[in-house]
Design an enzyme around this catalytic site. Structure first.
Site, PDB file in Angstrom:
ATOM      1  N   THR A 108       0.853  -1.187   0.000  1.00 37.27           N
ATOM      2  CA  THR A 108       0.000   0.000   0.000  1.00 37.27           C
ATOM      3  C   THR A 108       0.888   1.236   0.000  1.00 37.27           C
ATOM      4  O   THR A 108       2.077   1.169   0.329  1.00 37.27           O
ATOM      5  CB  THR A 108      -0.892   0.026   1.252  1.00 37.27           C
ATOM      6  OG1 THR A 108      -0.042   0.091   2.411  1.00 37.27           O
ATOM      7  CG2 THR A 108      -1.740  -1.235   1.353  1.00 37.27           C
ATOM      8  N   GLU A 118      -5.701  -3.344  -1.667  1.00 36.41           N
ATOM      9  CA  GLU A 118      -6.218  -4.559  -1.023  1.00 36.41           C
ATOM     10  C   GLU A 118      -7.345  -5.217  -1.813  1.00 36.41           C
ATOM     11  O   GLU A 118      -7.796  -6.308  -1.459  1.00 36.41           O
ATOM     12  CB  GLU A 118      -6.758  -4.221   0.378  1.00 36.41           C
ATOM     13  CG  GLU A 118      -5.706  -3.804   1.393  1.00 36.41           C
ATOM     14  CD  GLU A 118      -5.392  -2.306   1.350  1.00 36.41           C
ATOM     15  OE1 GLU A 118      -5.668  -1.682   0.301  1.00 36.41           O
ATOM     16  OE2 GLU A 118      -4.871  -1.781   2.340  1.00 36.41           O
ATOM     17  N   LYS A 168     -14.688  16.655  11.926  1.00 36.66           N
ATOM     18  CA  LYS A 168     -15.739  16.627  12.940  1.00 36.66           C
ATOM     19  C   LYS A 168     -15.833  18.003  13.581  1.00 36.66           C
ATOM     20  O   LYS A 168     -14.943  18.419  14.311  1.00 36.66           O
ATOM     21  CB  LYS A 168     -15.460  15.561  13.996  1.00 36.66           C
ATOM     22  CG  LYS A 168     -16.713  15.236  14.805  1.00 36.66           C
ATOM     23  CD  LYS A 168     -16.611  13.881  15.467  1.00 36.66           C
ATOM     24  CE  LYS A 168     -17.988  13.384  15.906  1.00 36.66           C
ATOM     25  NZ  LYS A 168     -17.924  12.068  16.530  1.00 36.66           N
ATOM     26  N   TRP A 178     -20.296  15.702  11.236  1.00 37.87           N
ATOM     27  CA  TRP A 178     -19.273  15.432  10.223  1.00 37.87           C
ATOM     28  C   TRP A 178     -19.398  16.367   9.020  1.00 37.87           C
ATOM     29  O   TRP A 178     -20.482  16.599   8.510  1.00 37.87           O
ATOM     30  CB  TRP A 178     -19.388  13.988   9.722  1.00 37.87           C
ATOM     31  CG  TRP A 178     -19.000  12.967  10.753  1.00 37.87           C
ATOM     32  CD1 TRP A 178     -19.840  12.161  11.451  1.00 37.87           C
ATOM     33  CD2 TRP A 178     -17.686  12.659  11.204  1.00 37.87           C
ATOM     34  NE1 TRP A 178     -19.145  11.364  12.318  1.00 37.87           N
ATOM     35  CE2 TRP A 178     -17.807  11.650  12.195  1.00 37.87           C
ATOM     36  CE3 TRP A 178     -16.413  13.136  10.904  1.00 37.87           C
ATOM     37  CZ2 TRP A 178     -16.717  11.106  12.848  1.00 37.87           C
ATOM     38  CZ3 TRP A 178     -15.317  12.591  11.552  1.00 37.87           C
ATOM     39  CH2 TRP A 178     -15.473  11.590  12.519  1.00 37.87           C
TER      40      TRP A 178
END
Lengths: 541, 541
Positions: B184, B327, B437, B442
């Site tokens: 990754t 992934e 936040k 959010w």
């Protein structure tokens, strides 16, 4: 070292979960004798999961065979989903087979339960009733008028579903578990069972979504005319579900006028069936709006060029040929023209389209000579076609494993004679048993038939080999004339002389009203050979 | 009961045999610094099989990691094929990563051999040289002018191939064997290794052929601009081979003018890369004939609507978004508009196209709340996106299995916040870590960025959360202006006020020359947050 990817079992649950996620609103339409039933994939799946619960109620053991005699219908799709996902094996049976073959198949499969459309009770009741292993006979009322027999084993499909308002608890299946069973048509001997795994069904469905095979998409409206008792309807119900396409099922309404009406009314984009169906529909093509069609696939027997062209003229869409067998799930090749053939003259490209063409991914093919050695891939050298891969049978189910149908290294011997070119383009020359050996050389009956059928006066033609004292075998042609057309032997002979080697021209041309067919609609070469031999015996040349 | 189908291993041999059968003549083109090399799949495969023999000569053990530092080139494709089919593991490494990350990756993978493009020697020599496990360093001479180091481990790719004129004997691999390894990018921590199986690679290649995903066909000319060290170039070399498409590789010639020239010169039909590439090419779209393009895919980070529209205006082909991760092989979703959305206004359809959209077959997705419970699939309720299936990682390779990235029932936690609608349409709201936040609610930084980038004066925009005494966090925007354009904070604020909730409008707008990026070209939110926090500390509001 193992890769670290998830197992992700390739079982029919893949299809159900995918359709649940995105395609519950897409339509499943079934034509009935009196109209049609419009449903959704969501409703079909919910009913399929309740059907799994019905199998529990009926105490059908794990891996038991659940036989079906049914038209292409929503309930049949529910069986396609609800039986294998519950760990039982769906066994579709062709009700058009001879009774002795059905009896053999049911006995060989040891079917535990039978699901049968009410309209087929008259056809199959006797054999179903007398199969020893059958504990329950579930009648699906499709509006047929056959009387429901007074037999304690008979139960009604909808009554059973009504007893199971909740889905069955999920059953864990392995991708290599058996999912469904289909017997060969038995043109070369007794029918033999092919036991598909969940894995082979899911992989085959994926293959049908491929851009170069059938390219089935969420935007398609798929109508399988091929019966659901033929090799899982060529995998089309599963592929349509995986893609999220609408599905249109002709039900018992298989008359040409009904099929044309369904194609037009539901704006069908993709359909598939045997050549005999497309031939039967051809005279009606001008009567309906078929502008929605993007692909019409033919399979099961050779596709005459002239038929495909007639469709292309009438609808703008030529028929696409495909090739496969019960043992191959079935799709092995699909007659698209590759870029390598773009430079060919239009007529050659047209003829290519009538051939099996490029193979689909995952399937390996080879052409071998009589000694099992691969022949040149030059488009000319021919030999037996053999195939291998995860969608190909490894052996047969039941009493007869059919060992001679498989090579020592595990490939399926198809019994077809074929060529491959450098671009992987597959052409079927003939069935091994349909090749005619004359003077020590092979004559392809399929080639002669195709050239005969290209004549506008010929509707259908079948060529068989007849015993000949001098040459071993000589070809005879049986010809059905097109309506209102006339041609005599001299005309046919002249037509062929320009198209095939002179010694390929049949010794005799016999005009008949209809070519005898097998129960699956293929030309019955066996019956024709018998006919020819008895004619030869009574009327020596 | 097991089905009776053949095993038909899903390993990379499937691709090689298929290309051998039908696609040996199809082209593989590599651009070089000085021109291009035109080859065929036949030649590539023959060389790949000799490369397998090279691994034997170098005594590379079974399952050992074979590292590559390379541009998109024919030799890299040879490694893609020759390494896994010989039972070794291909380990592609991003040469643009920080040296400490490369050192960590090579040590974690314990690479046995390294293949490196000559032009990259300057960049990676130090870290390659000092990796303890490396026994051989194979230099691929791509015309780069870097000096070849005088090190006894250094050998030349072509010299090795010349020593192996014959293909290696076939090695039996299982479909669950490891085929390749990719780390990754480490935006959320240290890079972690994903170990793909043969099976996951073959299934993923099949998925890319699907009519509703990339529909890659024999008639395509595929140009992966996405680097071959990114998740197997999103599987495109394998898919192109499976389909029999031509492959065009940009090599080291990654400048926008070169890419445009390749797209045009080779009549490329399909290309894929990160948004930054398509943005860089946009000003040049009028300079070349791109009429061959049928699909341009963007992935790796969010696709701004405005960019896709600019491509649509210039070429007739909007950019198609896609979503995936290292992934996930990577393709999970592809932004096609479903038939369910046809009735939407054009602007809404356009916005849908910029979202991940419908998922591909075989991949299961779910959206869960903080307690792991699935949220409503109403297109509004959001939560963490989790995925499962045979093309999804089960854990990480090496020292750090990354257990917290997987749920107890084995699903991958993507770290992205998403919604699903009733039609399976996936929308990414934000990365969990990129959500801001503010006052307990959010704010989606991606949404605010997209609305900013929709303004014609804005070239790029990144929004990050900055610590705020009163609200916890407040958004700040970093904006790069389009060439020759001007707009001030008031103008930007007014633009946003009409488009997002008032409390989503950033507290500050900072015009900068360039947005810092990670080594894989994504906005570096980490760097921006650091910058913002230090600005906030020195210039309190």
């Amino acid at each position: 070292m193992r890769g670290l990817m998830q197992d992700g079992s390739l079982d029919i649950g893949v299809l159900l979960r995918r359709a649940d996620l995105g395609f519950r609103h897409k339509r499943v339409v079934t034509a009935t004798a009196s109209g049609e039933v419009i449903s959704t994939w969501g409703e079909v799946m919910d009913r399929a999961r309740r059907l799994s619960a019905v199998l529990d109620v009926l105490e059908v053991p794990r891996s038991a065979r659940v036989a079906t005699f049914g038209w292409n219908s929503q309930r049949h799709v529910e069986l396609y989903l609800g039986v294998p996902s519950a760990g039982r094996i769906l066994h579709t049976i062709n009700h058009r087979l001879f009774t002795r073959d059905v009896a053999h198949i049911m006995s060989d499969a040891a079917d535990d339960v039978v699901f049968v459309d009410r309209s087929l009770l008259g056809t199959v009741w006797d054999v179903v009733r007398s199969t020893a292993t059958v504990r329950w006979i579930v009648v699906m009322d499709d509006g047929g008028e056959e009387e429901i027999p007074a037999d304690p084993r008979v139960v009604d499909y909808e009554a059973l579903l009504a007893r199971c308002p909740e889905p069955a608890p999920a059953v864990r299946v392995d991708e290599n578990d058996a999912a469904s069973l289909c017997y060969t048509s038995g043109t070369t001997g007794r029918p033999r069972g092919v036991l598909y795994s969940h894995r082979s069904i899911v992989l085959h469905a994926l293959l049908l979504l491929g851009a170069d095979s059938f390219a089935i998409s969420e935007r398609d409206v798929v109508m399988p005319v091929v019966p659901m008792f033929h090799v899982n309807a060529w995998g089309l119900p599963y592929a349509a579900m995986l893609a999220g396409a609408d599905l249109v099922l002709p039900g018992p309404a298989m008359a040409p006028e009904n099929l044309i009406r369904q194609l037009s009314r539901h704006r069908v984009t993709f359909s598939a069936g045997v050549p005999a169906i497309w031939r039967a529909l051809e005279p009606l093509l001008g009567t309906a709006d078929l502008s929605s069609l993007r692909m019409v696939v033919s399979g099961g027997s050779a596709l005459p060029d002239a038929l495909s062209e007639a469709w292309a003229r009438a609808t703008g869409v030529p028929i696409t040929s495909s090739w496969g067998m019960t043992e191959t799930s079935p799709l092995v090749a699909c007659g698209r023209v590759s870029s390598a053939h773009d430079a060919l003259p239009a007529d050659d490209r047209r003829r290519l389209r009538g051939q099996p063409g490029p193979t689909v991914p995952l399937v390996d093919v080879r052409i071998v000579d009589a000694d099992g050695r691969p022949v040149e891939r030059d488009g000319v050298s021919s030999g037996e076609l053999q195939v291998a891969g995860p969608t190909i049978a490894a052996r047969y189910f039941g009493a007869d494993p059919g060992t001679s149908s498989f090579t020592d290294d595990g490939w399926l011997r198809t019994g077809d004679v074929a060529t491959l070119d450098a671009f992987g383009y597959l052409r079927i020359v003939d069935r091994t048993k349909d090749m005619i050996k004359s003077g020590g050389e092979w004559i392809s009956s399929v080639t002669v038939e195709n050239e005969l059928m290209a004549h506008p006066a010929v509707r259908e033609a079948a060529v068989v080999g007849v015993t000949d004292d001098r040459w071993g075998e000589r070809p005879w042609a049986y010809v059905v004339l097109a309506a209102g057309e006339e041609i005599d032997e001299t005309g046919l002979r002249r037509h062929l002389r320009e198209r095939v080697a002179s010694w390929w021209v049949p010794d005799r041309f016999l005009i008949i009203d209809e070519i005898p067919r097998t129960a699956t609609g293929k030309f019955s070469k066996v019956a024709l050979r018998d006919l020819a031999e008895s004619t030869a015996a009574s009327q020596p040349l």
